[in-house]
Structures are given as C-alpha cells and as structure tokens.
Write a protein that holds these residues in place. Structure first.
Motif, PDB file in Angstrom:
ATOM      1  N   GLN A   1       0.347  62.703   7.398  1.00  0.00           N
ATOM      2  CA  GLN A   1      -0.944  62.513   6.740  1.00  0.00           C
ATOM      3  C   GLN A   1      -1.212  61.023   6.538  1.00  0.00           C
ATOM      4  O   GLN A   1      -0.333  60.267   6.119  1.00  0.00           O
ATOM      5  CB  GLN A   1      -0.957  63.234   5.392  1.00  0.00           C
ATOM      6  N   ILE A   2      -2.463  60.622   6.822  1.00  0.00           N
ATOM      7  CA  ILE A   2      -2.863  59.221   6.679  1.00  0.00           C
ATOM      8  C   ILE A   2      -3.674  59.040   5.397  1.00  0.00           C
ATOM      9  O   ILE A   2      -4.614  59.790   5.139  1.00  0.00           O
ATOM     10  CB  ILE A   2      -3.688  58.755   7.892  1.00  0.00           C
ATOM     11  N   ASP A   3      -3.262  58.070   4.574  1.00  0.00           N
ATOM     12  CA  ASP A   3      -4.017  57.670   3.395  1.00  0.00           C
ATOM     13  C   ASP A   3      -4.231  56.164   3.501  1.00  0.00           C
ATOM     14  O   ASP A   3      -3.386  55.362   3.067  1.00  0.00           O
ATOM     15  CB  ASP A   3      -3.259  58.033   2.117  1.00  0.00           C
ATOM     16  N   PHE A   4      -5.354  55.777   4.109  1.00  0.00           N
ATOM     17  CA  PHE A   4      -5.562  54.373   4.441  1.00  0.00           C
ATOM     18  C   PHE A   4      -7.059  54.082   4.326  1.00  0.00           C
ATOM     19  O   PHE A   4      -7.895  54.907   4.701  1.00  0.00           O
ATOM     20  CB  PHE A   4      -5.071  54.094   5.861  1.00  0.00           C
ATOM     21  N   PRO A   5      -7.437  52.906   3.785  1.00  0.00           N
ATOM     22  CA  PRO A   5      -8.867  52.604   3.571  1.00  0.00           C
ATOM     23  C   PRO A   5      -9.611  52.365   4.890  1.00  0.00           C
ATOM     24  O   PRO A   5      -9.018  52.066   5.927  1.00  0.00           O
ATOM     25  CB  PRO A   5      -8.824  51.335   2.718  1.00  0.00           C
ATOM     26  N   ASP A   6     -10.935  52.481   4.807  1.00  0.00           N
ATOM     27  CA  ASP A   6     -11.783  52.224   5.972  1.00  0.00           C
ATOM     28  C   ASP A   6     -11.999  50.738   6.206  1.00  0.00           C
ATOM     29  O   ASP A   6     -12.323  50.325   7.319  1.00  0.00           O
ATOM     30  CB  ASP A   6     -13.146  52.909   5.803  1.00  0.00           C
ATOM     31  N   VAL A   7     -11.831  49.932   5.136  1.00  0.00           N
ATOM     32  CA  VAL A   7     -12.100  48.496   5.230  1.00  0.00           C
ATOM     33  C   VAL A   7     -10.957  47.729   4.576  1.00  0.00           C
ATOM     34  O   VAL A   7     -10.504  48.081   3.480  1.00  0.00           O
ATOM     35  CB  VAL A   7     -13.437  48.130   4.550  1.00  0.00           C
ATOM     36  N   ILE A   8     -10.475  46.679   5.255  1.00  0.00           N
ATOM     37  CA  ILE A   8      -9.463  45.768   4.728  1.00  0.00           C
ATOM     38  C   ILE A   8     -10.096  44.381   4.643  1.00  0.00           C
ATOM     39  O   ILE A   8     -10.789  43.944   5.565  1.00  0.00           O
ATOM     40  CB  ILE A   8      -8.219  45.721   5.638  1.00  0.00           C
ATOM     41  N   SER A   9      -9.860  43.661   3.531  1.00  0.00           N
ATOM     42  CA  SER A   9     -10.442  42.340   3.349  1.00  0.00           C
ATOM     43  C   SER A   9      -9.459  41.251   3.768  1.00  0.00           C
ATOM     44  O   SER A   9      -8.291  41.256   3.372  1.00  0.00           O
ATOM     45  CB  SER A   9     -10.853  42.135   1.893  1.00  0.00           C
ATOM     46  N   LEU A  10      -9.955  40.301   4.552  1.00  0.00           N
ATOM     47  CA  LEU A  10      -9.192  39.120   4.949  1.00  0.00           C
ATOM     48  C   LEU A  10      -9.654  37.964   4.057  1.00  0.00           C
ATOM     49  O   LEU A  10     -10.787  37.492   4.167  1.00  0.00           O
ATOM     50  CB  LEU A  10      -9.447  38.799   6.425  1.00  0.00           C
ATOM     51  N   CYS A  11      -8.793  37.526   3.131  1.00  0.00           N
ATOM     52  CA  CYS A  11      -9.157  36.481   2.166  1.00  0.00           C
ATOM     53  C   CYS A  11      -9.062  35.111   2.820  1.00  0.00           C
ATOM     54  O   CYS A  11      -7.962  34.667   3.198  1.00  0.00           O
ATOM     55  CB  CYS A  11      -8.256  36.549   0.936  1.00  0.00           C
ATOM     56  N   LEU A  12     -10.207  34.430   2.947  1.00  0.00           N
ATOM     57  CA  LEU A  12     -10.214  33.130   3.615  1.00  0.00           C
ATOM     58  C   LEU A  12      -9.383  32.112   2.856  1.00  0.00           C
ATOM     59  O   LEU A  12      -8.816  31.197   3.449  1.00  0.00           O
ATOM     60  CB  LEU A  12     -11.656  32.635   3.754  1.00  0.00           C
ATOM     61  N   ASN A  13      -9.299  32.265   1.539  1.00  0.00           N
ATOM     62  CA  ASN A  13      -8.511  31.310   0.758  1.00  0.00           C
ATOM     63  C   ASN A  13      -7.016  31.487   0.975  1.00  0.00           C
ATOM     64  O   ASN A  13      -6.215  30.597   0.678  1.00  0.00           O
ATOM     65  CB  ASN A  13      -8.834  31.441  -0.722  1.00  0.00           C
ATOM     66  N   ASP A  14      -6.590  32.628   1.514  1.00  0.00           N
ATOM     67  CA  ASP A  14      -5.172  32.856   1.798  1.00  0.00           C
ATOM     68  C   ASP A  14      -4.819  32.600   3.257  1.00  0.00           C
ATOM     69  O   ASP A  14      -3.638  32.454   3.596  1.00  0.00           O
ATOM     70  CB  ASP A  14      -4.792  34.301   1.453  1.00  0.00           C
ATOM     71  N   GLY A  15      -5.804  32.624   4.157  1.00  0.00           N
ATOM     72  CA  GLY A  15      -5.544  32.363   5.572  1.00  0.00           C
ATOM     73  C   GLY A  15      -5.240  33.602   6.381  1.00  0.00           C
ATOM     74  O   GLY A  15      -5.507  33.650   7.565  1.00  0.00           O
ATOM     75  N   SER A  16      -4.644  34.639   5.796  1.00  0.00           N
ATOM     76  CA  SER A  16      -4.334  35.877   6.509  1.00  0.00           C
ATOM     77  C   SER A  16      -4.166  36.991   5.488  1.00  0.00           C
ATOM     78  O   SER A  16      -4.053  36.738   4.298  1.00  0.00           O
ATOM     79  CB  SER A  16      -3.068  35.741   7.358  1.00  0.00           C
ATOM     80  N   ALA A  17      -4.189  38.210   6.000  1.00  0.00           N
ATOM     81  CA  ALA A  17      -4.008  39.383   5.131  1.00  0.00           C
ATOM     82  C   ALA A  17      -2.826  40.190   5.636  1.00  0.00           C
ATOM     83  O   ALA A  17      -2.776  40.547   6.803  1.00  0.00           O
ATOM     84  CB  ALA A  17      -5.279  40.236   5.125  1.00  0.00           C
ATOM     85  N   SER A  18      -1.879  40.470   4.759  1.00  0.00           N
ATOM     86  CA  SER A  18      -0.722  41.295   5.104  1.00  0.00           C
ATOM     87  C   SER A  18      -0.724  42.518   4.206  1.00  0.00           C
ATOM     88  O   SER A  18      -0.941  42.409   3.000  1.00  0.00           O
ATOM     89  CB  SER A  18       0.584  40.522   4.913  1.00  0.00           C
ATOM     90  N   ILE A  19      -0.492  43.671   4.819  1.00  0.00           N
ATOM     91  CA  ILE A  19      -0.432  44.905   4.050  1.00  0.00           C
ATOM     92  C   ILE A  19       0.778  45.709   4.508  1.00  0.00           C
ATOM     93  O   ILE A  19       1.284  45.532   5.621  1.00  0.00           O
ATOM     94  CB  ILE A  19      -1.713  45.756   4.203  1.00  0.00           C
ATOM     95  N   ILE A  20       1.217  46.608   3.640  1.00  0.00           N
ATOM     96  CA  ILE A  20       2.327  47.507   3.956  1.00  0.00           C
ATOM     97  C   ILE A  20       1.833  48.935   3.731  1.00  0.00           C
ATOM     98  O   ILE A  20       1.333  49.268   2.660  1.00  0.00           O
ATOM     99  CB  ILE A  20       3.566  47.222   3.083  1.00  0.00           C
ATOM    100  N   SER A  21       1.961  49.772   4.748  1.00  0.00           N
ATOM    101  CA  SER A  21       1.515  51.155   4.634  1.00  0.00           C
ATOM    102  C   SER A  21       2.434  51.941   3.698  1.00  0.00           C
ATOM    103  O   SER A  21       3.658  51.793   3.739  1.00  0.00           O
ATOM    104  CB  SER A  21       1.500  51.822   6.014  1.00  0.00           C
ATOM    105  N   ASN A  22       1.831  52.763   2.856  1.00  0.00           N
ATOM    106  CA  ASN A  22       2.600  53.663   1.985  1.00  0.00           C
ATOM    107  C   ASN A  22       2.750  55.059   2.580  1.00  0.00           C
ATOM    108  O   ASN A  22       3.353  55.938   1.960  1.00  0.00           O
ATOM    109  CB  ASN A  22       1.920  53.766   0.615  1.00  0.00           C
ATOM    110  N   ASP A  23       2.175  55.282   3.767  1.00  0.00           N
ATOM    111  CA  ASP A  23       2.277  56.595   4.410  1.00  0.00           C
ATOM    112  C   ASP A  23       3.710  56.841   4.880  1.00  0.00           C
ATOM    113  O   ASP A  23       4.386  55.927   5.395  1.00  0.00           O
ATOM    114  CB  ASP A  23       1.326  56.677   5.608  1.00  0.00           C
ATOM    115  N   GLN A  24       4.161  58.081   4.727  1.00  0.00           N
ATOM    116  CA  GLN A  24       5.512  58.448   5.141  1.00  0.00           C
ATOM    117  C   GLN A  24       5.475  58.964   6.585  1.00  0.00           C
ATOM    118  O   GLN A  24       4.796  59.942   6.892  1.00  0.00           O
ATOM    119  CB  GLN A  24       6.072  59.530   4.214  1.00  0.00           C
ATOM    120  N   ALA A  25       6.210  58.296   7.468  1.00  0.00           N
ATOM    121  CA  ALA A  25       6.226  58.681   8.880  1.00  0.00           C
ATOM    122  C   ALA A  25       7.483  58.127   9.530  1.00  0.00           C
ATOM    123  O   ALA A  25       8.174  57.263   8.970  1.00  0.00           O
ATOM    124  CB  ALA A  25       4.975  58.169   9.600  1.00  0.00           C
ATOM    125  N   ASP A  26       7.764  58.624  10.752  1.00  0.00           N
ATOM    126  CA  ASP A  26       8.910  58.119  11.515  1.00  0.00           C
ATOM    127  C   ASP A  26       8.560  56.867  12.308  1.00  0.00           C
ATOM    128  O   ASP A  26       9.433  56.058  12.614  1.00  0.00           O
ATOM    129  CB  ASP A  26       9.417  59.202  12.484  1.00  0.00           C
TER     130      ASP A  26
END
Length: 553
Positions: A306-331
């Motif tokens: 099952q996927i629980d993930f947003p439709d939109v991710i924000s890239l913060c210009l003040n940080d230079g890049s966006a890193s995320i870690i998925s909380n979905d359980q999968a192999d």
C-alpha cells in the motif's frame, strides 16, 4: 446487437460476414445461425474466441430470413444467450464462380494417401461436383460426387506414389460455374500409420498453482513426426497458441497470466496424418498479484504493498534540495524522474530520495511473493509532482488604528504558499490581515505551508500609533497648540519621512515635516472645527502607520 448486416436488413449477400458489438470481460463468443429464432440449423454454437466478426464457411441459403444468436462464454459464470437480430438474404440469380483446391496444395508431393481434400467456398454455390482421377480430366478414382460441404474424405485410401488430378465444379439453381474450371493435382507418398494421441505430463491435467513461467511437457508418441499444440483461456479459443508445431515433446518457457485456467490440446502427426480424437486438457496458474477473496476467511487479499505518499513535494530553494524518506513498508523501492520524451530515469532504489529540480516523478514499491515453483514481484506506484517553494520574507507590517481596534496587514515576498499567525505555535490563517486588535505591539509569524521555514517580525519595529498624540488643543494658550509625534517617546532608529493628515471623509488636509513644530489645526489660515482627524506616517524605509486623533477647542 448486430453491426453488420443490421437487424432487419434485406437483400444481404449470401457470402456476407456477420459482426456484433463487443462485450467487456467476455472469455469467448459462440455463434449460432438458424432459420428460426434461436435456431442452429445452419451453424450451432461455433466458437469464435474473442473476435466479433464471423464469416460462415459454407455461405448462407438464398432468399431466407437468417436468425443470429450469440452466446457469451464466461469462465466462472453461466453462459449468457443473446438473440442479436435477423436479416433476409438475397435472391441469387447467377451461377457461382469456380473455386480453388486448398488442401493438399496444387503441386504438393508426399501427400498422405488417407488425406482429406478441402477447397475454398465459392460464393453463391449450393453444392460441388468433385472428380478425381490418375490422369488429367480422368475420373477413375471418383466420378462426379456431389458435395454440399467444402471438404471430402475419400472412402478409401488413395493410391500411393501416384499423381492425383482434381476438378471441383461449383453449382447452384442457376447452373454450374461458367467454365472451364481448372484442374489441380498432387502426388501421394508412401503409406504411414497415423500416431496415437498424447497426454500432458507437466503439468498433468487438472493441476492448480502452476508457476507463471512454465515448460509444458507431454508423453512422447512413437512414430510422431511432430505435435500441434493449441492453448486458450477458454475451451473454444486458442488465443495463447494456435496450432503451434513442435518437433519434440516440450514447449519451453511459456509466460502465463495469474489466476487463470488454460485449456490445452496436443495432436501428434506424421505423414499418415493427425492423431484422431485427442482430448482437451487443462491446468490453473498461481494466484499472482491480483487481489482475491480468501475463501476460508472471506477477506480481500492483496500481495501488492500500500502506498501512502503525497501528490506534491516541495523543493525549498533556501535549502538547495529536498530529501525525503518513505514510510511505506515494502521489499523494494524505486524512484523515477519522468522526462519530456515520455521516458523515465531511475534516481534511487532505497526508501530515501533527493530532489534537486522541479518536475514530475514516479514512486514505485514492491513486495517479493513466493508461490509454488517461483518468486515474483508485486508492485504499486503513483506519480507525483515536485514544486519549488521558499521561506517567506516579510517586507512590511502595516499597522492601522481603526474604530474597533488595530488592523495589521502583513506584506510578504517569495514564491511559497504562506499562512499567518500572531503566535509562533498558531493558530495560522490563510489571510494576511488581522483586525479588531487591542492596542499594543505584536509579533507576526509567517510560515511556508510546504515546510520551507518560518519568519517573524514585530508589528511596530519602532513605529506605532502610540508614538503620536491622541489629541491637541490649538487655542493659543501656549499649551498643546500643535499636533506632532511625541519627541519624548523613544521610537528607536525610525527616520520618519512625511506625516499626512486627513479629515473624517478621507480628504487630505495637509502634509507636515516630522521635524517641524507640527500642525496648528488650521487649513489655509482658517481654524478647523473640533473633530476627529486621521493621520498616516511613512518612514524612509517605506513602513507605514495609521491612526486618528482629536482636535479640541
């Protein structure tokens, strides 16, 4: 319903093709053709697979009302019988054309002596005269046998190692085909014994949970030169493999669909012909990734994560890049960037991914599932968008004194989606305006809804309505005769530029220098009456404050 000919059509050619509307989810169609409603006198429940067009192999009778019945074959439900329409055929007034020998082919050699002859349907024909001989035009084997079908099985074996000459003469009530119709010939070979039928050995008939990538095996038959293999998803279709020829007794690495039953017919053959009476066998594949109802518990089972993930991710210009870690359980995890040319670029195969630019992406997770004989991957995916945002910049806090209290308007700069509050922990609102506030100084907080940061700023910053007097009395007594900001109040490092004074209707009365003595309550030398007046003070860095005061005489 019929799509050709249409229901109720007349003068339809006797060699017409019959078409009908498709139905979703159908395994196979069966067609019946009769001269009475629901009848099958001409053709009874012939399987046509999933094709929605059928041409009767022997044509249709002339000047006759033809009734068409289509049966919908559903593998896991009862058949559905549909009477789709009827039409009347033409009145044939001319003879049929000549036809051609189809099997054996003209000039064929080493033909089995027990072979069955077949030829093409001649449009408008109602029968055929067949002549066989061992010399051109000869009839020493068969003399004008009349046939109503397009095939003939000689009552005895043909002579071996002999050239056989064939004439086929179509006819109808208007006469024979205008001749002369051509002669065809073929040469027989030596006699061979027809092989026996075979049976599946892997998987055996009726097996369930067969792996999707399987090798079919069957019993090897002595004397067989090859095997004709047909595989379908229904008993009446060969939609997987139609008469595929194999020299050995295996069909290797066939990829089957999950949760399906497959029907297999294997016919050994040699020079003597095809084995006769070979029966159809079947097997069922493993469950696969599709959701299914557990018969023991009644629960819906799905092997895909099952996927629980947003439709939109924000890239913060003040940080230079966006890193995320998925909380979905999968192999397994895969992240792709969707390119403008409809291709995909793999950017990560771990739960964590970094984005350095805006665009469209696809996120895929998978589970490894073990079922008898195989391990396969069940996956889920969704597309999402990465957008740019940034921490807000508060460019101005406009404070105005009104009848019901202070009014604060917060001006911001930046490309983010911002929300506003007068406390760091909220509540936050979409509006940048706060009204009906009590007198005092406030700190405004603005945060990016996409998580790119929080900014704050004091509502006064050294400039407030409290820095200006609430009234003055220009009566010439030398006390409080002028209105000006109070020089005794410390207003920090604010450098005022101009102060504007308005009447209650908003008309500008005068403009005074913050360093002057102030306003004396006159307009063009004429004293103005006692009343409330309004002011707007503006600093050199474009900050503004508004308020009101009273003139008393």
């Amino acid at each position: 319903m019929l799509t050709g000919p249409m229901d109720g059509d007349s003068n339809v050619p006797v060699d017409t093709s019959i078409s009908w509307n498709p139905v979703d989810g159908i395994t196979s169609y069966l067609i019946s053709i009769g001269t009475t409603p629901g009848g099958g006198e001409i053709l009874n429940r012939a399987g046509v697979g999933i094709d929605t067009t059928y041409r009767p192999p022997f044509g249709l009778p002339e000047n006759t009302i033809i009734y068409i019945t289509i049966t919908l074959f559903l593998f896991d439900a009862a058949d559905v019988i549909c009477s789709v329409g009827s039409f009347r055929t033409e009145d044939v007034t001319i003879p049929p054309p000549c036809t051609a020998l189809e099997f054996p082919m003209d000039g064929a050699i080493d033909v089995d002596i027990g072979t069955q002859l077949s030829w093409n349907y001649a449009p408008r024909s109602t029968g055929y005269r067949l002549i066989l001989g061992t010399s051109p035009g000869g009839n020493d084997i068969l003399d004008e046998t009349i046939m109503t079908f397009i095939s003939f099985d000689p009552p005895g074996d043909l002579p071996f190692n002999t050239e056989i000459f064939v004439r086929i003469l179509p006819f109808n009530e208007n006469g024979p085909a205008p001749g002369p119709c051509p002669n065809y010939s073929f040469t027989t070979g030596s006699v061979s014994e027809i092989p026996d039928c075979t049976t599946l050995t892997n998987p055996v008939d009726g097996t369930i949970n067969v792996p999707l990538a399987s090798t079919l095996e069957w019993e090897e038959i002595p004397g067989a030169e090859g095997y004709r293999v047909s595989i379908g998803t229904s008993p009446t279709s060969n939609d997987i493999l139609d008469n595929g020829i194999f020299s050995g007794n295996t069909a290797e690495l066939l990829d089957f669909l999950p949760r399906r039953t497959f029907f297999v017919t294997i016919v050994p053959f040699n020079d003597g012909g095809d084995a006769v009476g070979c029966v159809q066998e079947s097997f069922s594949t493993i469950l696969g990734c599709d959701p299914f109802i557990d018969s023991a518990t009644g629960e819906l089972i799905s092997f895909s994560p099952q996927i629980d993930f947003p439709d939109v991710i924000s890239l913060c210009l003040n940080d230079g890049s966006a890193s995320i870690i998925s909380n979905d359980q999968a192999d397994g995890y895969r992240w792709y960037r969707l390119n403008a040319d409809d291709t995909e670029t793999l950017i990560s195969q771990t739960p964590e991914v970094s984005f350095s630019e805006e665009g469209n992406y696809r996120y895929e997770i998978s589970n490894l599932v073990s079922q008898p004989g195989t391990v396969f991957e069940c996956s889920s995916s969704k597309e999402f968008t990465v957008i740019s945002s940034e921490i807000p910049n508060i460019s101005n806090v406009d404070v105005t004194e009104q009848a019901n209290g202070l009014r604060i308007i917060v001006q911001t700069e930046g490309i983010g989606d911002y929300e506003f509050s007068l406390a760091s922990n909220g509540p936050f609102q979409d509006s940048n305006i706060f009204e009906n506030l009590s007198q005092g100084s406030y700190t405004v907080f603005v945060r990016d809804k996409n998580g790119c940061g929080l900014a704050e700023r004091s509502s006064s910053n050294g400039l407030s309505p409290d820095d200006f007097p609430k009234f003055f009395t220009p009566n010439g007594d030398g006390v409080n005769d002028f209105w000006q900001y109070d020089p005794l109040i410390d207003i920090g490092e604010v450098d005022l530029q101009t102060i504007y004074i308005f009447n209650r209707l908003g008309a500008l009365l005068t403009r005074i220098d913050p360093k002057s003595q102030g306003w004396d309550g006159n307009l063009d030398g004429i004293p103005l009456p006692s009343s409330d007046y309004w002011f707007k003070a503006k600093s050199n860095d474009n900050r503004e404050v508004k308020g009101h005061f009273s003139l008393k005489r």
